[in-house]
Design an enzyme around this catalytic site. Structure first.
Site, PDB file in Angstrom:
ATOM      1  N   ASP A 150      87.278  32.959   7.369  1.00 12.96           N
ATOM      2  CA  ASP A 150      85.918  32.485   7.082  1.00 12.96           C
ATOM      3  C   ASP A 150      85.745  32.314   5.576  1.00 12.96           C
ATOM      4  OD1 ASP A 150      85.437  33.106   9.722  1.00 12.96           O
ATOM      5  OD2 ASP A 150      84.381  34.978   9.246  1.00 12.96           O
TER       6      ASP A 150
HETATM    7  N1  URA Z   1      87.496  37.653  11.879  1.00 13.67           N
HETATM    8  C1  URA Z   1      86.397  37.234  11.256  1.00 13.67           C
HETATM    9  O1  URA Z   1      85.304  37.554  11.673  1.00 13.67           O
HETATM   10  N2  URA Z   1      86.534  36.422  10.178  1.00 13.67           N
HETATM   11  C2  URA Z   1      87.725  36.060   9.680  1.00 13.67           C
HETATM   12  O2  URA Z   1      87.785  35.341   8.673  1.00 13.67           O
HETATM   13  C3  URA Z   1      88.869  36.515  10.333  1.00 13.67           C
HETATM   14  C4  URA Z   1      88.746  37.314  11.438  1.00 13.67           C
END
Ligand code: URA
Length: 244
Positions: free
Chosen positions: A113
């Protein structure tokens, strides 16, 4: 022994982002392309594409970029998106500019993310990319999560149960491992890559992830010395650790 593949100099260099074939021909005419110190004037010349080529073929005095089959480990900073085309800062902006023009293209292996930092792999090897993200391979990914509220002690069993169903989904999550670090910090290892998975797992327990950082993927650890925004090209031995 199998013979090395060969490539025309102009085709090789343009597929690595050094310019159009015409631009490469002009560079060569100006003496800017050398193999073992000797200028290559005819860019139609075929040369063997051997692993030592980057040390031998120079473009404007600089060693050649890594050949196709490269894997990059990036310590992803917060605020950058794993996308080729969204607006705003993209993880690809960190790599050398000409790498945008490489063919095959470089892509992230899975995504983090925008507000997640840490270990991110990028490659131009589509086969490797698919092997690493394939759910059948169960490649373990370990995240350090800092939480808004103290853990209540039930999370480890719930995550390990293989029964946790995330909101809006119809298949429970595969078992995941939780290691408690402090009351508000934990390491969570998952083998799937569902959308916002770690944040949604803690949300399912009534908690909220405030910071998320990936530290490990398969047998590969984010090196201590690789600071946020820094990256390195992995060696063959390091690449082998990913699927270990
Ligand atoms: N889980 C999440 O919530 N975000 C990420 O970037 C990776 C795994």
């Amino acid at each position: 022994m199998a013979k090395s593949p060969t490539s025309r100099v102009d085709k090789l260099l343009s597929s690595m982002g050094y310019g159009s074939r015409n631009e490469i021909a002009r560079m060569a005419k100006a003496g800017g392309i050398t193999l073992d110190g000797a200028a290559i004037m005819d860019v139609a010349k075929r040369i063997p594409v051997t692993p030592d080529l980057p040390a031998r073929l120079k473009v404007n005095g600089e060693v050649l970029d890594p050949l196709v089959g490269l894997v990059i480990l990036l310590n992803k900073p917060l605020g950058m998106t794993c996308s080729h085309k969204e607006a705003g800062a993209l993880v690809y902006d960190i790599l050398p500019d000409r790498w945008r023009w490489r063919d095959p293209a470089i892509s992230t292996i899975g995504r983090l993310d925008k507000q997640t930092s840490g270990l991110l792999l990028l490659t131009d090897d589509g086969g490797l990319l698919h092997r690493v993200i394939s759910p059948k391979r169960h490649v373990k990914k370990t995240y350090r999560a800092k939480l808004a509220r103290p853990l209540d002690g039930t999370e480890g069993d719930l995550f390990a149960s293989g029964l946790l169903m995330l909101e809006g989904e119809d298949k429970p999550l595969a078992p995941a491992e939780l290691e408690v670090v402090t009351q508000t910090e934990a390491l969570l290892s998952v083998t799937e890559g569902r959308y916002h998975q770690v944040r949604r797992m803690f949300a399912a327990t009534g908690n909220h992830v405030e910071e998320l950082h990936r530290e490990r993927l398969g047998g590969l650890l984010l090196p201590d010395g690789l600071r946020s925004g820094q990256w390195k090209v992995l060696s063959e031995n390091e690449i082998a650790l990913i699927l270990q």
